[in-house]
Scaffold this active site. Structure first.
Site, PDB file in Angstrom:
ATOM      1  N   HIS A   1       0.830  -1.204   0.000  1.00 32.94           N
ATOM      2  CA  HIS A   1       0.000   0.000   0.000  1.00 32.94           C
ATOM      3  C   HIS A   1       0.865   1.255   0.000  1.00 32.94           C
ATOM      4  CE1 HIS A   1       0.709  -0.388   4.414  1.00 32.94           C
ATOM      5  NE2 HIS A   1       0.779   0.919   4.342  1.00 32.94           N
TER       6      HIS A   1
ATOM      7  N   HIS B   1       5.027   7.316   2.835  1.00 29.40           N
ATOM      8  CA  HIS B   1       5.739   6.044   2.679  1.00 29.40           C
ATOM      9  C   HIS B   1       4.965   5.125   1.747  1.00 29.40           C
ATOM     10  CE1 HIS B   1       2.882   4.689   5.903  1.00 29.40           C
ATOM     11  NE2 HIS B   1       2.919   3.563   5.217  1.00 29.40           N
TER      12      HIS B   1
ATOM     13  N   GLU C   1       7.943   0.854   4.537  1.00 31.79           N
ATOM     14  CA  GLU C   1       7.291   0.112   5.616  1.00 31.79           C
ATOM     15  C   GLU C   1       7.263  -1.365   5.246  1.00 31.79           C
ATOM     16  OE1 GLU C   1       3.116   1.001   6.247  1.00 31.79           O
ATOM     17  OE2 GLU C   1       2.983  -0.269   8.021  1.00 31.79           O
TER      18      GLU C   1
END
Lengths: 303, 303, 303, 303
Positions: free
Chosen positions: A150, A210, A261
């Protein structure tokens, strides 16, 4: 007529060789192509030609991101809806933007982020055979996440972006942080029935917070953190849980300043589900469930 | 026009009280309704009224199973396609089959299994608040899986069933075991972009092999196995990995003979992906990746 | 003639009922005794009468801690050695200090901490039968660690304390942080062949940094963190890894201010092994391997 | 005067090159020495010269096993006690039996197994630096367990062997399976305060059932099983739990027929603890807690 999932991100990197070394050896992605100013990567379990593209530019940040659509004519469908709403859309033929890239349409979100819908990217296979495959390849290096997951962006008006994605692109709101004054501070949206595929938090327009890779479990976050330290990578947030999405995560930076991440967990969500709301007082808990507070760096460092 | 995921299974149970105690206390489901011959259950993280229905009957086995559709008019769409293909379809109004049940259509697979598509089941909420929720409720009992996952059935002609689901219901084949003579021994299909939502293996028509609950990780399989032994539940297969789906699993039986699975893992699959094929020689590995063989009971005990 | 392991800690608590509720319901210990100003607790898998004693006093902190010896006459042996070295030793008969407590000797470390060696504490059994036991009891509440693990204290002269434990009590140094000037900033010592049973860091004499419970794995740290948030307990440091001991940990405070740790991991160490040394420049990494820095609170908050 | 832990096993292998390849590449041990008929290995986190020795012989099985003592004069102490009991003891000087081997004494158990106590084996370091070490080396291959753990042997009279180890060598009985007639079917003993270091089950004298490596957790058992399949190693028992010791395990065979185990879990045990007893009726549960039965192969295949 559906958008499937995050397809790829195009990152700006001022040092292409350094960033290439990092995405190859620390993240453990597979290089699939290269031209004068760009390097193309995919994760080991992805079949498509690229999910991360590094483009040499003076600054770091995000140039554009793409979501994959299910059918070729989904592009026509969304182009029509976007143009009907007065959104300028540019269409790319297959291989026009880059070798291996599919047919696509590009347009700007209200926040100025450049978004793409893409169909028909070249299929290069994952690293496993199609007959009697083992569960994973041996000899992977670095963190080796199976796929991208994502994207998290900043926008001056989160609610405007949220509405845009819901109305024109059929995203569904799963969670949000709402201020005491009713202002939508942050929003999480999905197209894949998972807890989120894209999210926005209040901040500068066109801002990149991010992007995330998927890993298979909590143990992989510890192993990823070990790999980061081994490679001298700066960990911003050690393994923890989000309140939003219930997911578990690890944050760190690539060598040119783009935040990465590693994410796992979350839940299945049906279309039509009522979104979860976090109050402003619980915003810390929403972001980092164990700390209950968000450090200043996490809220202010983006690109 | 899409089918979302497995919605529910209706199981036959000769001893309703015994089975109710088991699904409440060992599986840890929530009882949501009851009539003279039926008890309705949902998992803690499911929002819909029921995902397992126990119906008092002299034998054990599966009466019917349902998949959830996205929109109300998906029912019309699939009814039309099915009827155009000569398949008899029965429609139920909301609450007609059971209180809390949605509008639905029912029809038989070529193998005789009764399948349903359902829309608009009553939403009862999961066990968490919609505002500032914790990641899970405290005080869950038993194994407490968050939701149901998939279904595994036996059919004389696996390929006929597979074709039916692909052609009329837009399922996608992800993996298969193919005999040396080209015969499709088993097939796995998905609608949810996960490695499978339903699967078939060669066996008697209308046969029920097992249905599965989702758990969040490998550790949960060990905890589930501990809970089984604690409650005197017969474990058929201790924690292992499937070759097909890469998933990890645990098999055991409810007290009246219906096989349950706890499942985790698998992968994301895009529509249009090439299916994975397992050869007959590797069938043992396909089913149980560590043993490399399938015990006779697993292949022959069903209902 | 050997000391076995950490036996118990006696904590000061200004609010006995509040602390009792916490150690019962959040930590999930078993209350085994109570007198006018004290409550006695053990972990579920401990057989001895108590491993945590709460004593009502105006401040929080550590009153004394005890290590268990193997044989009754180990007490004589160590008393003799300590007294020969000029250390004052007080002996307690069984049940003298508290019902259920064994025979013991008490003395002060150079840092002023009161230490005890104890033998023959009343055995009350763990929560499992001695015949055909399951792997753990069902129905445990809170975090439910199986046992206490180690102790971390502050001392003005870490090296003096370290030498005392090595010379008089046969502890073995496993790891240390050494300043650029050769000063021993912190030390970790063991008697149990595990990475540490007690540790010291430079700070005020008689200072109490934390004591730790053992949990069985990395997953338990996440579950413990979830339980902390659920019960409103302030997490100081979310799940991470120590450089020293390689162990994994979670830190939080009891409601009166005593720091607790949940710890897992570490390694086996033979007597005679060369200690591991961390340099001052890598002190952050030594303490918190992922962050690479120690926050100020962790270094300064103790009691 | 104490025995510390299992030091090493000497295995017979009819094909030295094949077995060497297996212990190097599948188990991932480090080769530390070699002579005409023997190859010496250690695990990555072991400091001593060898923990597995392969000796070329026409059959497979166990030639001898060694336990490490704490002090040099522990050898004299045990030699005296053994000889006083009429046990023949042979003493080896350092490097006499093999280069890198320490001083040792050898003797036979009542079951005929050759046992050694060893002191002062050459220290070669683990694979990490003694200053600022990372938690583990990068680039390990295969399963890569950090150390050996325990040994399981067959004996005609388990109780005679048990008594021998308790009376002459200070082992402590932790668990046992006792027949309805009071016969000790199997016994587990420890010197390290962990649930077991050696165990016996009724069977032929001098029989070798398996030896075990330690791994750090349940996830490592799944990864080990994946590695086994990848390398074509025959898994006998997929990841499961023992009733005895509560430990979790995976069994498979080296290419010449010696059974290996990967083991994790267990508990801390104080000297003087009451042993746990499993009844004959629960013998299946004692061995394999999830299956509740022991397959015939596991009971009968040994060497």
């Amino acid at each position: 007529m559906t958008i499937l999932r995050l397809s790829h991100v195009e990152l700006r990197v001022p040092d292409l060789e350094l960033a290439t070394a990092y995405y190859s050896e620390v993240i453990g992605m597979i290089e699939t192509g290269r031209d004068s100013a760009r390097v193309f990567f995919k994760c080991w379990d992805e079949h498509q030609h690229h999910s991360v593209v590094l483009t040499m530019e003076p600054t770091h940040g995000l140039n554009h991101f793409g979501f994959k659509v299910t059918e070729a004519d989904d592009l026509d469908h969304y182009q029509e809806r976007l143009e009907a709403a007065g959104v300028a859309v540019r269409r790319y033929a297959a291989d026009e933007w880059a070798p291996g890239h599919g047919t696509s349409i590009r347009f700007a979100l209200p926040s100025g982020h450049e978004m793409e819908l893409v169909y028909g990217m070249q299929q290069v296979g994952n690293l496993l055979p199609q007959t009697n495959p083992p569960p994973r390849p041996m000899g992977l290096v670095g963190i080796a996440p199976p796929r991208v997951d994502h994207l998290f962006l900043t926008a001056e008006e989160v609610d405007t972006n949220t509405r845009f994605l819901v109305e024109h692109l059929d995203f569904r709101l799963t969670e949000q942080i709402v201020g005491d004054d009713g202002f939508q501070i942050a929003s999480w949206l999905e197209v894949s029935h998972r807890s989120h595929d894209i999210a926005f938090i209040t901040g500068p327009n066109q801002g990149f917070h991010h992007f995330a890779f998927w890993v298979d479990g909590w143990n992989d976050l510890r192993n990823a953190a070990d790999a980061c330290v081994y490679h001298g990578v700066n960990i911003e947030m050690n393994p923890t849980r989000h309140g939003v999405t219930r997911g578990q995560c690890l944050y760190f930076f690539d060598p040119v300043g783009n935040r990465n991440e590693m994410f796992t967990g979350g839940y299945w969500v049906d279309p039509g589900s009522e979104p979860i709301t976090w109050t402003e007082a619980e915003m810390g808990r929403a972001m980092f469930y164990y700390d209950g507070v968000v450090n200043q760096q996490f809220l202010t460092v983006h690109s």
